[in-house]
Design an enzyme around this catalytic site. Structure first.
Site, PDB file in Angstrom:
ATOM      1  N   ILE A 271       1.819 -22.918  23.056  1.00 25.20           N
ATOM      2  CA  ILE A 271       2.087 -21.469  23.015  1.00 25.20           C
ATOM      3  C   ILE A 271       2.806 -21.092  21.726  1.00 25.20           C
ATOM      4  O   ILE A 271       2.463 -20.103  21.066  1.00 25.20           O
ATOM      5  CB  ILE A 271       2.908 -21.053  24.262  1.00 25.20           C
ATOM      6  CG1 ILE A 271       2.118 -21.413  25.525  1.00 25.20           C
ATOM      7  CG2 ILE A 271       3.230 -19.571  24.238  1.00 25.20           C
ATOM      8  CD1 ILE A 271       2.911 -21.360  26.804  1.00 25.20           C
TER       9      ILE A 271
ATOM     10  N   LYS B 260       8.831 -30.157  13.057  1.00 22.73           N
ATOM     11  CA  LYS B 260       8.276 -29.255  14.086  1.00 22.73           C
ATOM     12  C   LYS B 260       8.108 -27.838  13.532  1.00 22.73           C
ATOM     13  O   LYS B 260       7.114 -27.177  13.796  1.00 22.73           O
ATOM     14  CB  LYS B 260       9.215 -29.257  15.294  1.00 22.73           C
ATOM     15  CG  LYS B 260       8.607 -28.636  16.513  1.00 22.73           C
ATOM     16  CD  LYS B 260       9.344 -29.027  17.781  1.00 22.73           C
ATOM     17  CE  LYS B 260       9.160 -30.494  18.087  1.00 22.73           C
ATOM     18  NZ  LYS B 260       9.827 -30.905  19.320  1.00 22.73           N
TER      19      LYS B 260
ATOM     20  N   ASN C 223       8.634 -30.571  35.205  1.00 20.01           N
ATOM     21  CA  ASN C 223       9.766 -31.219  34.534  1.00 20.01           C
ATOM     22  C   ASN C 223      11.070 -30.584  35.009  1.00 20.01           C
ATOM     23  O   ASN C 223      11.063 -29.662  35.819  1.00 20.01           O
ATOM     24  CB  ASN C 223       9.612 -31.117  33.012  1.00 20.01           C
ATOM     25  CG  ASN C 223       9.563 -29.671  32.552  1.00 20.01           C
ATOM     26  OD1 ASN C 223      10.544 -28.946  32.659  1.00 20.01           O
ATOM     27  ND2 ASN C 223       8.404 -29.232  32.083  1.00 20.01           N
TER      28      ASN C 223
ATOM     29  N   PHE D 161      12.127 -24.001  20.287  1.00 18.63           N
ATOM     30  CA  PHE D 161      13.211 -24.913  20.681  1.00 18.63           C
ATOM     31  C   PHE D 161      12.720 -26.348  20.553  1.00 18.63           C
ATOM     32  O   PHE D 161      11.514 -26.609  20.661  1.00 18.63           O
ATOM     33  CB  PHE D 161      13.648 -24.638  22.128  1.00 18.63           C
ATOM     34  CG  PHE D 161      14.779 -23.649  22.196  1.00 18.63           C
ATOM     35  CD1 PHE D 161      14.588 -22.342  21.788  1.00 18.63           C
ATOM     36  CD2 PHE D 161      16.030 -24.030  22.655  1.00 18.63           C
ATOM     37  CE1 PHE D 161      15.627 -21.432  21.826  1.00 18.63           C
ATOM     38  CE2 PHE D 161      17.078 -23.123  22.701  1.00 18.63           C
ATOM     39  CZ  PHE D 161      16.881 -21.820  22.284  1.00 18.63           C
TER      40      PHE D 161
ATOM     41  N   ASP E  10       3.115 -30.776  28.349  1.00 13.24           N
ATOM     42  CA  ASP E  10       2.252 -31.137  27.214  1.00 13.24           C
ATOM     43  C   ASP E  10       0.841 -31.461  27.683  1.00 13.24           C
ATOM     44  O   ASP E  10      -0.109 -31.300  26.931  1.00 13.24           O
ATOM     45  CB  ASP E  10       2.847 -32.327  26.472  1.00 13.24           C
ATOM     46  CG  ASP E  10       4.145 -31.926  25.782  1.00 13.24           C
ATOM     47  OD1 ASP E  10       4.128 -30.893  25.094  1.00 13.24           O
ATOM     48  OD2 ASP E  10       5.168 -32.613  25.959  1.00 13.24           O
TER      49      ASP E  10
ATOM     50  N   LYS F  34      -6.748 -31.846  49.074  1.00 19.20           N
ATOM     51  CA  LYS F  34      -5.690 -32.840  48.879  1.00 19.20           C
ATOM     52  C   LYS F  34      -6.303 -34.244  48.741  1.00 19.20           C
ATOM     53  O   LYS F  34      -7.159 -34.623  49.541  1.00 19.20           O
ATOM     54  CB  LYS F  34      -4.741 -32.798  50.090  1.00 19.20           C
ATOM     55  CG  LYS F  34      -3.553 -33.705  49.937  1.00 19.20           C
ATOM     56  CD  LYS F  34      -2.672 -33.667  51.175  1.00 19.20           C
ATOM     57  CE  LYS F  34      -1.672 -34.808  51.134  1.00 19.20           C
ATOM     58  NZ  LYS F  34      -1.010 -35.009  52.396  1.00 19.20           N
TER      59      LYS F  34
ATOM     60  N   LYS G  26       4.432 -26.287  13.751  1.00 22.80           N
ATOM     61  CA  LYS G  26       4.153 -25.164  14.652  1.00 22.80           C
ATOM     62  C   LYS G  26       3.954 -23.847  13.899  1.00 22.80           C
ATOM     63  O   LYS G  26       3.378 -22.919  14.431  1.00 22.80           O
ATOM     64  CB  LYS G  26       5.317 -24.983  15.631  1.00 22.80           C
ATOM     65  CG  LYS G  26       5.669 -26.240  16.418  1.00 22.80           C
ATOM     66  CD  LYS G  26       5.111 -26.193  17.803  1.00 22.80           C
ATOM     67  CE  LYS G  26       5.662 -27.344  18.627  1.00 22.80           C
ATOM     68  NZ  LYS G  26       5.163 -27.293  19.992  1.00 22.80           N
TER      69      LYS G  26
ATOM     70  N   PRO H 192      -2.398 -25.732  26.080  1.00 17.89           N
ATOM     71  CA  PRO H 192      -2.298 -24.977  24.824  1.00 17.89           C
ATOM     72  C   PRO H 192      -0.856 -24.989  24.318  1.00 17.89           C
ATOM     73  O   PRO H 192       0.080 -24.993  25.128  1.00 17.89           O
ATOM     74  CB  PRO H 192      -2.704 -23.557  25.234  1.00 17.89           C
ATOM     75  CG  PRO H 192      -2.453 -23.480  26.697  1.00 17.89           C
ATOM     76  CD  PRO H 192      -2.681 -24.874  27.224  1.00 17.89           C
TER      77      PRO H 192
HETATM   78  O1  C5P Z   1       6.119 -29.782  20.902  1.00 19.60           O
HETATM   79  P1  C5P Z   1       7.403 -29.621  21.629  1.00 19.60           P
HETATM   80  O2  C5P Z   1       7.237 -29.535  23.116  1.00 19.60           O
HETATM   81  O3  C5P Z   1       8.460 -30.600  21.252  1.00 19.60           O
HETATM   82  O4  C5P Z   1       7.953 -28.207  21.115  1.00 19.60           O
HETATM   83  C1  C5P Z   1       8.952 -27.498  21.754  1.00 19.60           C
HETATM   84  C2  C5P Z   1       8.802 -26.021  21.467  1.00 19.60           C
HETATM   85  O5  C5P Z   1       7.442 -25.640  21.563  1.00 19.60           O
HETATM   86  C3  C5P Z   1       9.539 -25.143  22.463  1.00 19.60           C
HETATM   87  O6  C5P Z   1       9.903 -23.960  21.813  1.00 19.60           O
HETATM   88  C4  C5P Z   1       8.477 -24.905  23.525  1.00 19.60           C
HETATM   89  O7  C5P Z   1       8.727 -23.720  24.246  1.00 19.60           O
HETATM   90  C5  C5P Z   1       7.216 -24.791  22.682  1.00 19.60           C
HETATM   91  N1  C5P Z   1       5.997 -25.263  23.331  1.00 19.60           N
HETATM   92  C6  C5P Z   1       5.010 -24.341  23.656  1.00 19.60           C
HETATM   93  N2  C5P Z   1       3.843 -24.747  24.228  1.00 19.60           N
HETATM   94  C7  C5P Z   1       3.614 -26.059  24.477  1.00 19.60           C
HETATM   95  C8  C5P Z   1       4.605 -27.003  24.146  1.00 19.60           C
HETATM   96  C9  C5P Z   1       5.771 -26.572  23.587  1.00 19.60           C
HETATM   97  O8  C5P Z   1       5.225 -23.142  23.428  1.00 19.60           O
HETATM   98  N3  C5P Z   1       2.486 -26.427  25.032  1.00 19.60           N
END
Ligand code: C5P
Length: 398
Positions: free
Chosen positions: A307, A339, A210, A325, A278, A288, A343, A305
């Site tokens: 994090i 969120k 991204n 974030f 995601d 390849k 989370k 996962p």
């Molecule tokens: O679920 P979303 O991507 O909207 O959440 C954003 C927050 O979750 C950010 O702090 C991002 O660093 C964290 N995040 C993470 N691991 C993931 C997806 C998002 O730590 N797989």
């Protein structure tokens, strides 16, 4: 910094030439530098170069000084606001730890009543040797400050920890040391910051990623380090240089990022700014993928996962403060609140990415959402947002 005085001890090592660059940075900032060159140091840089850059006499000989006043090394050690040893060799560290005083540098280190900052540089085996590590622990326990060493290719052809920290990093550490503990309220606190994108390989040449630049996370890591925190920055691929005095761990995939974060625990605070993928391909092809007659391949994706959620539920290992974030384009607060609950983190910094230029840009407009309430911060540079967040972290932790 203008008007500050530093006593710079240059030890013997290939990295001694970098001390000249450090002198240049200090002089540019208006700092007076008085140099001591060890006998081994003089094998690598000439007294003349040091003298020219410092615009001061180079001190080399214990006994030449006693000719003068009988107390030369005492005066020398006290005529500065700070003593910097760069490069600090294994020998200098050992002498300082043991309290030896058999040359001007070691005698000065024993006699000084000023803060001492050491920038070690040596072969990695010498650095990792139990003797050096014990000396490091002794010196740290006595309040000696350290910057580096860095990890990387060494002049001896090996790879590992032992490279002298880069001069701008030593300069930053010097400024932090001069500012004293009051300016570093996070001293002794450990911080974990994630930043940048992750990349998820499809095959050896293709990947899913991204547009995250990593700028906001790097700025936060830098702001926390500036306040004295011991910062580990777990970063996906970015074009950014590691901030001064921050331990950077570079990763590519979400799985690697999670493992690096878990290895960095325990931490007092975790600020997770990374734009973690995601989804990742269900399997990574070893070869390849070829264009064939069967048309475009179908990419099967599986979840990566989370994090932030994992660290928020890390039990005894959970950082005291976990900050996530959320990039939102609409219903900022409601989405951020959801969120926060989903989370299990303590704060969410919600940034409004509907505004052009936030992604990859230098400015950010954010809202701090906590379980108690929400604040909207004005549009500011990412460095300013980082500074403000770091101040809030101080209020929460100290
Ligand atoms: O679920 P979303 O991507 O909207 O959440 C954003 C927050 O979750 C950010 O702090 C991002 O660093 C964290 N995040 C993470 N691991 C993931 C997806 C998002 O730590 N797989």
């Amino acid at each position: 910094m203008s008007g500050q005085r530093v006593l710079l001890i240059v030890g013997g090592g290939v990295a001694a030439y970098k001390a000249l660059e450090l002198v240049r940075l200090l002089r540019k900032a208006g700092v007076a530098v008085r140099p001591i060159l060890t006998r081994a140091g003089a094998q690598f840089v000439t007294p003349l170069s040091l003298e020219a850059l410092c615009e001061d006499k180079v001190y080399q000989d214990l006994f030449a000084l006693t000719d003068d006043s009988g107390m030369g090394h005492i005066e020398l050690s006290r005529s500065a606001d700070l003593v910097v040893v760069a490069p600090a060799t294994a020998d200098l560290m050992a002498k300082a730890a043991a309290g030896l005083a058999d040359d001007l540098a070691s005698t000065t280190l024993l006699a000084t009543d000023k803060p001492v900052l050491m920038a070690p540089a040596m072969n990695l085996r010498m650095w990792l040797h139990a003797a050096t590590q014990a000396n490091l622990a002794t010196l740290k326990a006595r309040g000696v400050l350290f910057v580096g060493p860095d990890e990387g290719a060494m002049a001896c052809g090996e790879f590992g920890p032992g490279r002298l920290a880069e001069p701008p990093v030593i300069f930053e550490a010097f400024m932090a040391a001069l500012a004293g503990p009051a300016a570093r309220p996070l001293l002794g606190k450990r911080a974990l910051v994630t930043a940048g994108p992750t990349v998820e390989p499809i095959d050896p040449v293709r990947l899913l990623t991204n547009r995250s630049s990593g700028k906001q996370g790097y700025a936060i890591a830098e702001a926390l380090a500036r306040l004295g925190a011991d910062v580990t920055l777990v970063s996906g691929p970015t074009g950014l240089a590691a901030p001064p005095a921050v331990k950077r761990v570079q990763v590519e995939t979400a799985d690697q990022m999670l493992a690096a974060c878990q290895a960095a625990l325990p931490a007092d605070v975790a600020v997770l700014t990374a734009a973690v993928a995601d989804w990742k391909p269900a399997q990574t092809e070893g070869l390849k993928l070829k264009k064939g007659q069967t048309g475009a391949p179908t990419l099967q994706l599986v979840e990566t996962p989370d994090i932030l959620a994992t660290l928020s539920k890390a039990g005894a290992q959970r950082p005291r403060l976990v900050v996530g974030f959320a990039a939102e384009t609409n219903d900022l607060e409601a989405n951020a609140r959801a969120k926060l609950a989903r989370k299990g983190c303590d704060w969410i910094i919600a940034n409004d990415v509907s505004q052009a230029g936030v992604m990859g840009g230098d400015e950010n407009t954010v809202n701090l959402i906590t379980h108690e309430g929400a604040e909207s911060w004005p549009m500011a540079s990412k460095a300013e947002v980082a500074r403000r967040l770091a101040e809030r972290i101080v209020q929460a932790l100290v």
